[in-house]
Design an enzyme around this catalytic site. Structure first.
Site, short mmCIF file in Angstrom:
data_model
loop_
_atom_site.label_atom_id
_atom_site.label_comp_id
_atom_site.label_asym_id
_atom_site.label_seq_id
_atom_site.Cartn_x
_atom_site.Cartn_y
_atom_site.Cartn_z
N ASP A 163 -4.55 -7.30 -10.01
CA ASP A 163 -3.82 -6.38 -10.90
C ASP A 163 -3.97 -6.88 -12.33
O ASP A 163 -4.04 -8.10 -12.57
CB ASP A 163 -2.34 -6.32 -10.52
N ASP B 46 -4.39 1.53 -7.82
CA ASP B 46 -2.97 1.89 -7.73
C ASP B 46 -2.70 3.19 -8.48
O ASP B 46 -1.94 4.04 -8.01
CB ASP B 46 -2.10 0.78 -8.33
#
Length: 176
Positions: A123, A141
């Site tokens: 991330d 995401d």
């Protein structure tokens, strides 16, 4: 149901490929150019910050001890398979759901590769306000969330033209 894949939602599978490539290229760039937890401020409310997510969205189950990797792997494979089957059954013109399903599949596969390759998801998109940071996330995401939002939106508004055609077909069938 469409008689061949060209008339089905599978024609939208290019979105899966696009999301997957954008996600993997961006994550590889982060892995190549950032140390873990390194952060670069880009805007007054946005950083690139490399973090590892061993769980799901918002680091759900990230401290579970490792078994969650296989749970999330199973979920990604199952959802991707189910949505692909649904795409095959949908006509190409049902654009909102076809786009939604392909966004979810592309995102699920992008994060699946991370889990299998690294044991965690990379991330790096870090939005914040003052000292409050939203959970870091990635392109996969984002695609999953946008796809889920489109599915929810479609459940409320759907394709009015298609609904009216189905209603007319139902009325004609009832008259016969």
């Amino acid at each position: 149901m469409p008689t061949n894949w060209k008339d089905s939602g599978l024609r939208w599978y290019w979105v899966v490929v696009l999301v997957f490539i954008a996600d993997q290229v961006s994550k590889q760039w982060v892995l190549t150019n950032f140390e873990l937890h390194e952060s670069v401020n880009l805007l007054p409310f946005f950083n690139f910050t490399y973090v590892r997510n061993y769980g799901a969205a918002f680091s759900f189950l990230s401290d579970a001890g490792g078994w969650q990797k296989w749970l999330f792997t199973f979920i990604a494979v199952a959802f991707s398979t189910i949505l692909t089957i649904w795409l095959r059954k949908q006509p190409t013109k049902v654009w909102r759901l076809n786009l939604a399903y392909t966004l979810v599949i592309g995102g699920a596969l992008g994060n699946l590769i991370d889990r299998l390759q690294h044991g965690y998801v990379v991330d790096f998109l870090d939005f914040f306000w003052n000292t409050s940071h939203f959970a870091a996330f990635n392109i996969a995401d984002s695609a999953i969330c946008i796809g889920a939002g489109l599915i929810i939106l479609d459940s409320f508004i759907g394709d009015d033209k298609e609904k009216s055609q189905n209603g007319q077909n139902d009325n004609n069938a009832a008259k016969e």
